[in-house]
Each structure stands twice: as structure tokens, then as C-alpha cells.
Design a protein around this motif. Structure first.
Motif, PDB file in Angstrom:
ATOM      1  N   SER A 260       0.716  -1.299   0.088  1.00 47.92           N
ATOM      2  CA  SER A 260      -0.089  -0.099  -0.138  1.00 47.92           C
ATOM      3  C   SER A 260       0.859   1.230   0.098  1.00 47.92           C
ATOM      4  O   SER A 260       1.770   1.165   0.494  1.00 47.92           O
ATOM      5  N   ASP A 261       0.300   2.239  -0.638  1.00 47.93           N
ATOM      6  CA  ASP A 261       0.844   3.703  -0.689  1.00 47.93           C
ATOM      7  C   ASP A 261      -0.030   4.696  -0.530  1.00 47.93           C
ATOM      8  O   ASP A 261      -1.131   4.451  -0.618  1.00 47.93           O
TER       9      ASP A 261
ATOM     10  N   VAL B  57      -2.881 -11.933   1.605  1.00 48.75           N
ATOM     11  CA  VAL B  57      -3.236 -10.781   1.924  1.00 48.75           C
ATOM     12  C   VAL B  57      -2.785 -10.642   3.245  1.00 48.75           C
ATOM     13  O   VAL B  57      -3.147 -11.345   4.171  1.00 48.75           O
ATOM     14  N   VAL B  58      -1.998  -9.506   3.462  1.00 50.08           N
ATOM     15  CA  VAL B  58      -1.527  -9.130   4.749  1.00 50.08           C
ATOM     16  C   VAL B  58      -1.873  -7.848   5.337  1.00 50.08           C
ATOM     17  O   VAL B  58      -1.820  -7.182   4.610  1.00 50.08           O
ATOM     18  N   ASN B  59      -2.432  -7.970   6.644  1.00 47.83           N
ATOM     19  CA  ASN B  59      -3.086  -6.711   6.794  1.00 47.83           C
ATOM     20  C   ASN B  59      -1.818  -5.954   7.844  1.00 47.83           C
ATOM     21  O   ASN B  59      -2.002  -6.242   9.003  1.00 47.83           O
ATOM     22  N   SER B  60      -1.527  -4.949   7.406  1.00 52.79           N
ATOM     23  CA  SER B  60      -0.337  -4.139   8.048  1.00 52.79           C
ATOM     24  C   SER B  60      -0.773  -3.036   8.861  1.00 52.79           C
ATOM     25  O   SER B  60      -0.264  -2.293   9.280  1.00 52.79           O
ATOM     26  N   ASP B  61      -2.310  -2.860   8.829  1.00 53.47           N
ATOM     27  CA  ASP B  61      -2.960  -1.932   9.494  1.00 53.47           C
ATOM     28  C   ASP B  61      -3.130  -2.022  10.979  1.00 53.47           C
ATOM     29  O   ASP B  61      -2.825  -3.311  11.485  1.00 53.47           O
ATOM     30  N   ASP B  62      -3.577  -1.019  11.821  1.00 54.64           N
ATOM     31  CA  ASP B  62      -3.862  -1.368  13.148  1.00 54.64           C
ATOM     32  C   ASP B  62      -5.357  -1.276  13.374  1.00 54.64           C
ATOM     33  O   ASP B  62      -5.910  -1.608  14.520  1.00 54.64           O
ATOM     34  N   LYS B  63      -6.130  -1.702  12.281  1.00 53.09           N
ATOM     35  CA  LYS B  63      -7.641  -1.850  12.233  1.00 53.09           C
ATOM     36  C   LYS B  63      -7.981  -3.146  11.402  1.00 53.09           C
ATOM     37  O   LYS B  63      -7.141  -3.324  10.642  1.00 53.09           O
ATOM     38  N   THR B  64      -9.290  -3.611  11.741  1.00 55.09           N
ATOM     39  CA  THR B  64      -9.797  -4.471  10.675  1.00 55.09           C
ATOM     40  C   THR B  64      -9.824  -4.202   9.250  1.00 55.09           C
ATOM     41  O   THR B  64     -10.280  -2.724   9.017  1.00 55.09           O
ATOM     42  N   MET B  65      -9.510  -4.934   8.572  1.00 56.06           N
ATOM     43  CA  MET B  65      -9.172  -4.777   6.953  1.00 56.06           C
ATOM     44  C   MET B  65     -10.250  -5.320   6.259  1.00 56.06           C
ATOM     45  O   MET B  65     -10.653  -6.850   6.797  1.00 56.06           O
ATOM     46  N   TYR B  66     -11.055  -4.920   5.145  1.00 51.33           N
ATOM     47  CA  TYR B  66     -12.085  -5.505   4.529  1.00 51.33           C
ATOM     48  C   TYR B  66     -11.650  -5.493   3.127  1.00 51.33           C
ATOM     49  O   TYR B  66     -11.263  -4.568   2.540  1.00 51.33           O
ATOM     50  N   PHE B  67     -11.723  -6.738   2.451  1.00 59.47           N
ATOM     51  CA  PHE B  67     -11.352  -7.054   1.187  1.00 59.47           C
ATOM     52  C   PHE B  67     -11.850  -8.016   0.513  1.00 59.47           C
ATOM     53  O   PHE B  67     -12.333  -8.915   1.210  1.00 59.47           O
TER      54      PHE B  67
ATOM     55  N   ARG C 206      -3.000 -12.304   8.243  1.00 57.24           N
ATOM     56  CA  ARG C 206      -2.803 -12.613   7.010  1.00 57.24           C
ATOM     57  C   ARG C 206      -3.883 -13.650   6.486  1.00 57.24           C
ATOM     58  O   ARG C 206      -4.295 -14.536   7.254  1.00 57.24           O
ATOM     59  N   PHE C 207      -4.455 -13.601   5.368  1.00 58.14           N
ATOM     60  CA  PHE C 207      -5.196 -14.389   4.476  1.00 58.14           C
ATOM     61  C   PHE C 207      -4.435 -15.113   3.447  1.00 58.14           C
ATOM     62  O   PHE C 207      -3.751 -14.428   2.724  1.00 58.14           O
ATOM     63  N   ASN C 208      -4.533 -16.497   3.489  1.00 54.63           N
ATOM     64  CA  ASN C 208      -3.980 -17.176   2.561  1.00 54.63           C
ATOM     65  C   ASN C 208      -4.441 -18.284   1.349  1.00 54.63           C
ATOM     66  O   ASN C 208      -5.388 -18.851   2.316  1.00 54.63           O
ATOM     67  N   THR C 209      -4.435 -18.382   0.448  1.00 54.56           N
ATOM     68  CA  THR C 209      -5.367 -19.207  -0.399  1.00 54.56           C
ATOM     69  C   THR C 209      -4.606 -19.555  -1.515  1.00 54.56           C
ATOM     70  O   THR C 209      -3.314 -19.037  -1.903  1.00 54.56           O
ATOM     71  N   GLN C 210      -4.884 -20.705  -2.450  1.00 59.08           N
ATOM     72  CA  GLN C 210      -4.093 -21.150  -3.500  1.00 59.08           C
ATOM     73  C   GLN C 210      -5.272 -21.829  -4.628  1.00 59.08           C
ATOM     74  O   GLN C 210      -6.124 -22.399  -4.265  1.00 59.08           O
ATOM     75  N   PHE C 211      -5.027 -21.727  -5.616  1.00 65.38           N
ATOM     76  CA  PHE C 211      -5.554 -22.303  -6.867  1.00 65.38           C
ATOM     77  C   PHE C 211      -4.331 -23.037  -7.800  1.00 65.38           C
ATOM     78  O   PHE C 211      -3.136 -22.273  -7.820  1.00 65.38           O
ATOM     79  N   ASP C 212      -4.679 -24.103  -8.550  1.00 65.65           N
ATOM     80  CA  ASP C 212      -3.760 -24.870  -9.491  1.00 65.65           C
ATOM     81  C   ASP C 212      -4.328 -24.860 -10.734  1.00 65.65           C
ATOM     82  O   ASP C 212      -5.379 -24.991 -10.981  1.00 65.65           O
ATOM     83  N   ILE C 213      -3.324 -24.743 -11.721  1.00 65.24           N
ATOM     84  CA  ILE C 213      -3.650 -24.853 -13.229  1.00 65.24           C
ATOM     85  C   ILE C 213      -2.680 -26.024 -13.615  1.00 65.24           C
ATOM     86  O   ILE C 213      -1.533 -25.692 -13.537  1.00 65.24           O
ATOM     87  N   THR C 214      -3.351 -27.078 -14.207  1.00 65.08           N
ATOM     88  CA  THR C 214      -2.666 -27.962 -14.951  1.00 65.08           C
ATOM     89  C   THR C 214      -2.929 -28.143 -16.336  1.00 65.08           C
ATOM     90  O   THR C 214      -4.046 -28.188 -16.620  1.00 65.08           O
ATOM     91  N   VAL C 215      -2.023 -28.576 -17.070  1.00 67.01           N
ATOM     92  CA  VAL C 215      -2.035 -28.538 -18.455  1.00 67.01           C
ATOM     93  C   VAL C 215      -1.896 -30.145 -19.105  1.00 67.01           C
ATOM     94  O   VAL C 215      -1.447 -30.878 -18.242  1.00 67.01           O
TER      95      VAL C 215
ATOM     96  N   PHE D 298      -6.606   1.489   3.745  1.00 72.40           N
ATOM     97  CA  PHE D 298      -5.893   0.424   4.408  1.00 72.40           C
ATOM     98  C   PHE D 298      -4.361   0.065   4.159  1.00 72.40           C
ATOM     99  O   PHE D 298      -4.216   0.229   3.017  1.00 72.40           O
ATOM    100  N   ASP D 299      -3.733  -0.098   5.162  1.00 74.01           N
ATOM    101  CA  ASP D 299      -2.229  -0.416   4.838  1.00 74.01           C
ATOM    102  C   ASP D 299      -2.134  -2.059   4.817  1.00 74.01           C
ATOM    103  O   ASP D 299      -2.862  -3.020   5.536  1.00 74.01           O
ATOM    104  N   PHE D 300      -1.662  -2.648   3.444  1.00 71.66           N
ATOM    105  CA  PHE D 300      -1.712  -3.803   3.073  1.00 71.66           C
ATOM    106  C   PHE D 300      -0.456  -4.208   2.621  1.00 71.66           C
ATOM    107  O   PHE D 300       0.208  -3.573   1.919  1.00 71.66           O
ATOM    108  N   GLN D 301      -0.319  -5.672   2.394  1.00 71.24           N
ATOM    109  CA  GLN D 301       0.730  -6.219   1.383  1.00 71.24           C
ATOM    110  C   GLN D 301       0.038  -7.388   0.782  1.00 71.24           C
ATOM    111  O   GLN D 301      -0.793  -8.172   1.414  1.00 71.24           O
ATOM    112  N   LEU D 302       0.101  -7.284  -0.503  1.00 71.35           N
ATOM    113  CA  LEU D 302      -0.526  -8.249  -1.327  1.00 71.35           C
ATOM    114  C   LEU D 302       0.630  -9.290  -2.023  1.00 71.35           C
ATOM    115  O   LEU D 302       1.358  -8.740  -2.794  1.00 71.35           O
ATOM    116  N   PHE D 303       0.652 -10.567  -1.809  1.00 74.88           N
ATOM    117  CA  PHE D 303       1.686 -11.450  -2.285  1.00 74.88           C
ATOM    118  C   PHE D 303       1.158 -12.241  -3.244  1.00 74.88           C
ATOM    119  O   PHE D 303       0.010 -13.007  -3.058  1.00 74.88           O
ATOM    120  N   VAL D 304       1.728 -12.441  -4.389  1.00 76.57           N
ATOM    121  CA  VAL D 304       1.453 -13.377  -5.484  1.00 76.57           C
ATOM    122  C   VAL D 304       2.469 -14.376  -5.812  1.00 76.57           C
ATOM    123  O   VAL D 304       3.515 -13.765  -6.292  1.00 76.57           O
TER     124      VAL D 304
END
Length: 292
Positions: free
Chosen positions: A96-97, A127-137, A282-291, A106-112
Motif C-alpha cells: 500500500s502507498d 493478503v497481509v493486514n499491515s494496519d492497526d484496524k480490521t481490513m475489509y477486502f 494474513r489471509f492465504n489461499t491457492q489455486f492450481d492450473i494443470t495442463v 488500509f495498509d496492506f501487502q498483497l503477495f502473488v
């Protein structure tokens, strides 16, 4: 900047803009990912954050202040930084900036993170909540796959949703969810692809966070190549292509969120599909793509 990652089975390219996947090519030379032809849809596989879908009037309210944001949020149009790269993975991060806070307070970090494992590409979203309050996303992905891949035509292909069952479907009305008009879609058999399938915009499945695999294959040639997408906990799955344009792609989109409901009150904390994340969590999830 574009980054390349490869193993014996796959070569992928990732753009620092939006941390967007630009290419998924098999050792067989087949390009599985749509190549963003500008006459149709000029994206490949955007990452959706901090909303999925559209806001009513492209606006929302939080703590008495109104904010504006376009469809699917801003991450897909922002420059990510390289966080880490190994022989089989690459991780990009968006921090975030002042620009993001003008749209999203909100202050956050989004990792892909993209990881190659034989013929499978694992996509991890954190998704990382870098803020001092609850983040909605909300967060999601929007990969588009070439149809046809090698042989046949657009209408020769099908989507096989596993488990083969009846799913709740969320219709769209002017790009907004219309929960009151929800219906069911019978996917006990594969769903044939046609241009008219997308006449009313995306086909949205309510997955209820259950594991799902969707296989894109040639219905008339079992020996042809295909691609599948697997998710363990996505809340919704969007299936989309353009209508009536003859664009040669189909999107298979795992979503942890959805567009505003037509009856929304505009408050971010009440938004349909919104997730809340405690300060420092932090919230973490994953999906897979298979060829294939």
C-alpha cells in the motif's frame, strides 16, 4: 518487467505490472493462456484486489467517507515488486502507498506466488493486514485460456465441473449480483461452450468454499489437449468469455468475493462477499492450473 520461470514441462512468464501471468506454454509448444489480443480483451490473467467484480456506481463508503474504485480493484494495474525468486517459484508483492490509500484506506501487502510443479502451476495469494484496524477486502484471479487450444472450434469445447452436481448460480444484472434472482445450474454433465452461454455476462457458481476442479477440454476429441483449474476453498467461480464478439478464450476465475448486490447499501463492511481480516493477520489461499 517480465520474468520467466521454467521446468521440463512448463514455461511461464509473469509481468511486474499487476503480477499478471502473461504466458503458460507447455513443453509441447502449446500456449495455453490467452494472448491479450487488443481487438477483444487486452488482458491475460489479472489478479483481482481489493474487490472482485463491480461496485454499485463504482463507489463505496467506509467510516463516513466515500471512495471510488473501478471493476475488480486496482492491483491489476499497479506495479509489483519482486519479493523472492527460486529455481521453481517467483513471488511478487504490492505494498500500500499514498496512491492506493486514496482508493482504499488500509495498509496492506498483497503477495502473488507462482510455483511450478511438473505440469502444474500453483498460484498462491496472500493478503497481509499491515494496519492497526480490521481490513475489509476481496481477492481473486481471472485467467483466460485459449479456445481452441489446437484442434476444433470454440463451440467444440466443454467445461467439466467436478464434482458433477447441481450448483447454485448467481446471476448478474448490469454487472451487479442479483441474489434475489438466484437459480440453479445442472452440471452433472459437462457444460458445452457456446457464444450464447455468456449472453448475460459471466456464469457465476456459488462454490460455498468447497473443493472444485474445472476441466476445459475438446468434447469431440478425447486425445486433444486441455487445461484444468483446481481450488480447495474458493467461494465463487466465474466462467466468462465475450459476447457477441468471437473472442477465442474462456476464463475460469476463482473468487474469494463477488460484485456488489443490486440492493447494496454501499457500505464496505456490508458488501456482498467481503472478507474481514484482523490487524496484523494474513489471509492465504491457492489455486492450481494443470495442463494436459
Amino acid at each position: 518487467m517480465e520474468f520467466t520461470l521454467l521446468n521440463d514441462d512448463l514455461t511461464i512468464k509473469v509481468n511486474s505490472k499487476g503480477a499478471e501471468l502473461n504466458s503458460v506454454k507447455g513443453a509441447n509448444g502449446i500456449e495455453y493462456l490467452w494472448q491479450a489480443e487488443p481487438n477483444f480483451w487486452c488482458r491475460h490473467a489479472p489478479i483481482l484486489f481489493p474487490i472482485v467484480g463491480r461496485l454499485k456506481n463504482d463507489k463505496y463508503e467506509y467510516e463516513g467517507k466515500q471512495y471510488s474504485m473501478g471493476q475488480h480493484g486496482f492491483a491489476r494495474d499497479m506495479e509489483f515488486k519482486l519479493s523472492e525468486q527460486t529455481n521453481d517459484s517467483i513471488t511478487m508483492v504490492l505494498n500500500s502507498d499514498s496512491d492506493t490509500k486514496a482508493m482504499y484506506p488500509f495498509d496492506f501487502q498483497l503477495f502473488v506466488k507462482y510455483t511450478l510443479e511438473q505440469k502444474t502451476l500453483k498460484v498462491n495469494l496472500t493478503v497481509v493486514n499491515s494496519d492497526d484496524k480490521t481490513m475489509y477486502f476481496s481477492v481473486g484471479a481471472h485467467p483466460a485460456f485459449n479456445v481452441p487450444l489446437t484442434t476444433g472450434t470454440f463451440s467444440d469445447y466443454q467445461l467439466n465441473v467436478i464434482p458433477n452436481e447441481i450448483f447454485d448460480q448467481v446471476p448478474l444484472q448490469n454487472s451487479l449480483s442479483n441474489a434475489k434472482s438466484g437459480n440453479e445450474i445442472d452440471l452433472k454433465s459437462p457444460l458445452g461452450i457456446s457464444r450464447t452461454l455468456f449472453k448475460n455476462d459471466a456464469v457465476i457458481l456459488n462454490l460455498n468454499s468447497n473443493p472444485v476442479e474445472i476441466k476445459l477440454t475438446n468434447a469431440h476429441n478425447s486425445d486433444d489437449h486441455g487445461v484444468s483449474l483446481q481450488t480447495k476453498d474458493a467461494e465463487y467461480m466465474g466462467l466468462w468469455s465475450q459476447y457477441p464478439q468471437d473472442a477465442q478464450f474462456v476464463c475460469i476465475e476463482p473468487w474469494w468475493g463477488i460484485a456488489d448486490d443490486v440492493d447494496t447499501d454501499g457500505l464496505l463492511i456490508h458488501k456482498k462477499g467481503i472478507k474481514d481480516l484482523a490487524a496484523g493477520a494474513r489471509f492465504n489461499t491457492q489455486f492450481d492450473i494443470t495442463v494436459h
